[in-house]
Design a protein around this motif. Structure first.
Motif, short mmCIF file in Angstrom:
data_model
loop_
_atom_site.label_atom_id
_atom_site.label_comp_id
_atom_site.label_asym_id
_atom_site.label_seq_id
_atom_site.Cartn_x
_atom_site.Cartn_y
_atom_site.Cartn_z
N HIS A 191 0.84 -1.21 0.00
CA HIS A 191 0.00 0.00 0.00
C HIS A 191 0.88 1.25 0.00
O HIS A 191 1.85 1.33 0.74
CB HIS A 191 -0.93 0.01 1.23
N PRO A 192 0.51 2.25 -0.86
CA PRO A 192 1.40 3.41 -0.98
C PRO A 192 1.40 4.33 0.24
O PRO A 192 2.35 5.10 0.44
CB PRO A 192 0.84 4.16 -2.20
N ARG A 193 0.36 4.33 1.07
CA ARG A 193 0.27 5.32 2.16
C ARG A 193 0.24 4.75 3.56
O ARG A 193 0.79 5.32 4.48
CB ARG A 193 -1.00 6.18 2.01
N TRP A 194 -0.49 3.64 3.74
CA TRP A 194 -0.73 3.13 5.09
C TRP A 194 -0.04 1.79 5.29
O TRP A 194 -0.05 0.95 4.39
CB TRP A 194 -2.24 2.93 5.32
N LYS A 195 0.53 1.58 6.47
CA LYS A 195 1.09 0.27 6.81
C LYS A 195 0.06 -0.42 7.70
O LYS A 195 -0.18 0.00 8.83
CB LYS A 195 2.42 0.48 7.54
#
Ligand SMILES: NC(=O)c1ccc[n+]([C@@H]2O[C@H](COP(=O)([O-])OP(=O)(O)OC[C@H]3O[C@@H](n4cnc5c(N)ncnc54)[C@H](OP(=O)(O)O)[C@@H]3O)[C@@H](O)[C@H]2O)c1
Length: 372
Positions: free
Chosen positions: A187-191
């Motif tokens: 995911h590009p924003r959230w871990k």
């Protein structure tokens, strides 16, 4: 001092929740920690916080029964969150809810029981926390607790607008059938944990969030819109009937909504990244592409059908994601499988735990048996 029971303590949300408690030792104390299998890590946390640890498939429910908490954070995965949520409500303990599948599968039942018991259900999901915060700031009934903070009595709210990062496949590839688990988990924003990360990539997660908002705020699903916002700075918006729209903004950090659920109705100071608008080059928004991401339409149809169709949807999705991660089905099969299960399963009224469990079992069975 608020005593908080953390269910799913070793997960992505649970870990952030522990961090929030660490930052505010004079405001929060951990009343207990529940996990499924990661006993070693849970026991280390138990020693650190001086809190009892519960492990195993029924650990969350046992923890609710056996601890004395002011607030239960439900952050396990899937339907495993339902029994402890209902147990907390039964005990009259407020719930901070991260496990959106609880509302997807059983929102009608959970909200009815919470209302009957006067139990507050505080949102943890960043989008729902944003809406909750916008409703608070507008005063009126928003200053009271959920479920009162919802649509009922709020004739001043015209629309809820959920933002979506769009996930890793927002701009390609055109052919999603060859997507691998590693790509979907990036995911590009959230871990986040694996299930919610894959759900975000298919936009099933955003569909689930429509249902979650529908029940948390008692808003009809057709008055909840989704807008893609890849920067994940605006976490969601509320449009009011006078033409004003309020939004909540912050750098993406789940500790912000978790802490708000813990501290509500107050805000507590914390050393975190601040939003610096001058250094942001732009904030962009666009309509979701429902042709590439059919999960949104599927969830809206199931919401319209009502009853236990959404419980089937949630269960089938849990199995579909697991089968995709195990290499058994293709990425594009996830939504096809879920749709087939929703179509095939019988619809029952969403008014008892038995009906929800029956729908869940039917969804799982159909999903396990499905072949492309
Ligand atoms: N991660 C996020 O940023 C985010 C944001 C919004 C909403 N959510 C929602 O929050 C929920 C949790 O997500 P996550 O990303 O934190 O998941 P995760 O990283 O996979 O962690 C799940 C946690 O739940 C525990 N667990 C699973 N089944 C359990 C059971 N039967 N009894 C007790 N504990 C159990 C796991 O314990 P073990 O480690 O022992 O297996 C682990 O501690 C999901 O519903 C997700 O949709 C997550």
């Amino acid at each position: 001092m608020k005593r908080i029971l953390i269910l799913g303590a070793t997960g992505s949300i649970g870990t952030s929740a522990c961090d929030v408690v660490r930052t505010h030792p004079s405001d929060f104390r951990i009343a207990g920690l529940a996990v499924r299998s990661n006993r070693e890590r849970a026991e280390a946390l138990g020693r650190e916080f001086g809190a009892p640890v519960f492990c195993g498939e029924d650990a969350a429910e046992r923890a609710v029964e056996e601890t004395d908490a002011d607030l239960v954070l439900v952050s396990t995965v899937g339907l495993s969150g339902l029994a402890p949520t209902l147990a907390a409500i039964e005990k009259g303990v407020d719930v901070a809810l991260a496990t959106k599948e609880v509302m997807v599968a059983a929102g009608e039942l959970v909200c009815a029981r919470a209302e009957a018991k006067g139990v507050k259900i505080l949102p943890v999901d960043s989008e729902h926390s944003a809406i909750f915060q916008c409703l608070q700031s507008f005063g009126g009934r928003g200053a009271t607790a959920l479920p009162d903070v919802g649509w009922r009595g709020r004739r001043d709210v015209s629309r809820l607008i959920l933002t979506a990062s769009g996930g890793p496949f927002l701009d390609g590839p055109d052919d999603l059938s060859t997507v691998t688990p590693a790509q979907a988990l990036n995911h590009p924003r959230w871990k986040m944990g694996p299930k919610v990360t894959v759900d975000s990539s298919t936009m099933m997660n955003k569909g689930f969030e429509i249902l979650e908002a529908r029940w948390l705020f008692d808003v009809p699903a057709d008055r909840i819109d989704v807008v893609v916002h890849p920067e994940s700075i605006v976490h969601s918006l509320v449009e009011f009937t006078d033409g004003a729209t309020l939004a909540q903004l912050s750098p993406p950090d789940m500790r912000v909504p978790i802490q708000y659920a813990f501290s509500w109705p107050d805000r507590l100071p914390a050393e975190r990244a601040r939003l610096d608008l001058a250094t942001l080059s732009s904030l962009t928004f666009r309509a979701p592409d429902e042709a590439r991401f059919p999960a949104l339409r599927l969830v809206k149809d199931a919401a319209r059908a009502g009853g236990t169709k959404t419980a089937v949807l949630s269960a089938a999705d849990e199995v579909a994601v697991a089968r995709f991660l195990a290499g058994e089905i293709r990425y594009t099969d996830i939504v096809r499988l879920v749709e087939a299960a929703v179509d095939a399963a019988p619809d029952l009224p969403c008014d008892s735990i038995e009906n929800i469990l029956a729908a869940d079992a039917a969804g799982r069975k159909l999903a396990k048996e499905w072949n492309s």
